[in-house]
Design a protein around this motif. Structure first.
Motif, PDB file in Angstrom:
ATOM      1  N   SER A 124      -2.280  -9.069 -31.637  1.00 17.43           N
ATOM      2  CA  SER A 124      -2.468  -7.768 -31.015  1.00 17.43           C
ATOM      3  C   SER A 124      -1.284  -6.839 -31.269  1.00 17.43           C
ATOM      4  O   SER A 124      -0.128  -7.255 -31.242  1.00 17.43           O
ATOM      5  CB  SER A 124      -2.661  -7.915 -29.505  1.00 17.43           C
ATOM      6  N   THR A 125      -1.596  -5.593 -31.485  1.00 12.79           N
ATOM      7  CA  THR A 125      -0.553  -4.567 -31.606  1.00 12.79           C
ATOM      8  C   THR A 125      -0.440  -3.755 -30.325  1.00 12.79           C
ATOM      9  O   THR A 125       0.402  -2.861 -30.243  1.00 12.79           O
ATOM     10  CB  THR A 125      -0.846  -3.623 -32.792  1.00 12.79           C
ATOM     11  N   ASP A 126      -1.259  -4.073 -29.348  1.00  7.59           N
ATOM     12  CA  ASP A 126      -1.208  -3.377 -28.064  1.00  7.59           C
ATOM     13  C   ASP A 126       0.123  -3.706 -27.384  1.00  7.59           C
ATOM     14  O   ASP A 126       0.447  -4.878 -27.178  1.00  7.59           O
ATOM     15  CB  ASP A 126      -2.377  -3.838 -27.191  1.00  7.59           C
ATOM     16  N   PRO A 127       0.914  -2.695 -27.027  1.00  2.88           N
ATOM     17  CA  PRO A 127       2.236  -2.954 -26.440  1.00  2.88           C
ATOM     18  C   PRO A 127       2.189  -3.797 -25.165  1.00  2.88           C
ATOM     19  O   PRO A 127       3.061  -4.641 -24.954  1.00  2.88           O
ATOM     20  CB  PRO A 127       2.792  -1.559 -26.147  1.00  2.88           C
ATOM     21  N   SER A 128       1.188  -3.591 -24.332  1.00  5.92           N
ATOM     22  CA  SER A 128       1.139  -4.367 -23.089  1.00  5.92           C
ATOM     23  C   SER A 128       0.769  -5.820 -23.360  1.00  5.92           C
ATOM     24  O   SER A 128       1.259  -6.724 -22.681  1.00  5.92           O
ATOM     25  CB  SER A 128       0.189  -3.729 -22.077  1.00  5.92           C
ATOM     26  N   VAL A 129      -0.069  -6.067 -24.357  1.00  7.79           N
ATOM     27  CA  VAL A 129      -0.376  -7.446 -24.727  1.00  7.79           C
ATOM     28  C   VAL A 129       0.862  -8.094 -25.329  1.00  7.79           C
ATOM     29  O   VAL A 129       1.198  -9.239 -25.010  1.00  7.79           O
ATOM     30  CB  VAL A 129      -1.576  -7.511 -25.705  1.00  7.79           C
ATOM     31  N   ARG A 130       1.567  -7.364 -26.165  1.00  6.86           N
ATOM     32  CA  ARG A 130       2.803  -7.893 -26.773  1.00  6.86           C
ATOM     33  C   ARG A 130       3.821  -8.242 -25.680  1.00  6.86           C
ATOM     34  O   ARG A 130       4.512  -9.246 -25.780  1.00  6.86           O
ATOM     35  CB  ARG A 130       3.434  -6.875 -27.745  1.00  6.86           C
ATOM     36  N   GLN A 131       3.886  -7.429 -24.644  1.00  6.81           N
ATOM     37  CA  GLN A 131       4.826  -7.662 -23.551  1.00  6.81           C
ATOM     38  C   GLN A 131       4.531  -8.988 -22.850  1.00  6.81           C
ATOM     39  O   GLN A 131       5.450  -9.683 -22.415  1.00  6.81           O
ATOM     40  CB  GLN A 131       4.746  -6.513 -22.548  1.00  6.81           C
ATOM     41  N   LEU A 150      -5.477 -13.289 -29.873  1.00  6.66           N
ATOM     42  CA  LEU A 150      -5.026 -12.055 -29.236  1.00  6.66           C
ATOM     43  C   LEU A 150      -3.513 -12.026 -29.129  1.00  6.66           C
ATOM     44  O   LEU A 150      -2.868 -11.033 -29.501  1.00  6.66           O
ATOM     45  CB  LEU A 150      -5.656 -11.925 -27.847  1.00  6.66           C
ATOM     46  N   ARG A 170       2.897 -11.598 -24.239  1.00  6.43           N
ATOM     47  CA  ARG A 170       2.505 -12.586 -25.240  1.00  6.43           C
ATOM     48  C   ARG A 170       2.827 -14.012 -24.797  1.00  6.43           C
ATOM     49  O   ARG A 170       1.985 -14.906 -24.905  1.00  6.43           O
ATOM     50  CB  ARG A 170       3.189 -12.286 -26.575  1.00  6.43           C
TER      51      ARG A 170
END
Length: 158
Positions: free
Chosen positions: A135-142, A131, A144
């Motif tokens: 992940s390309t989800d902005p909140s997941v990227r934030q 994940l 990471r």
């Protein structure tokens, strides 16, 4: 003949493809590619138990491309899991993930098999790593870095 049978499978003529591949596997029992394609033809029809010996034969032989070798490991490991042979699934998928660490599908199927063997911590670690990395989800990227940190030790609270 092999290409024609594969084409039948990809065009949705799965049973006809399976029959042709079974015939080819009788004529060429040592051919790893035919064994792999025969396993796949069984798998897509929900005939997992019948697929296993063909996957095993394909992996025991030589001549599979790297991509087909990956596919055979994925197929055999996930098929073992579907059949409830969780320890065998973990063994095959762990070996596959070791050979092909960049293969997210192998690691995902390994996580599922680990869950089935009660190795929940390891399963969760693998999924969190996937994940965080993909992940390309902005909140997941934030988050990471935090996700990667906790993937290493979910029990850590500080």
């Amino acid at each position: 003949m092999l290409a024609a049978a594969v084409r039948l499978r990809t065009e949705g003529h799965r049973e006809e493809a399976r029959q042709r591949l079974l015939s080819l596997s009788v004529d060429f029992p040592a051919d790893a590619e035919i064994a792999y394609q025969t396993a796949w033809a069984h798998d897509v029809l929900g005939l997992e138990a019948e697929a296993v010996p063909f996957y095993e034969r394909s992996l025991a032989g030589t001549g599979l491309s790297e991509e087909d070798h990956r596919g055979a490991l994925r197929g055999l490991g996930s098929t073992y899991r579907v059949l409830g042979q969780y320890d065998k699934a973990v063994e095959v998928l762990r070996a596959g993930a070791g050979q092909f660490p960049d293969d997210g599908a192998l690691r995902t199927f390994l996580a599922m098999a680990l869950f089935n063997t009660g190795e929940h911590h390891e399963a969760m670690r693998l999924l969190l790593q996937l994940l965080a990395a993909g992940s390309t989800d902005p909140s997941v990227r934030q988050y990471r870095a935090a996700i990667e940190h906790y993937a290493r030790d979910l029990n850590e609270t500080v």
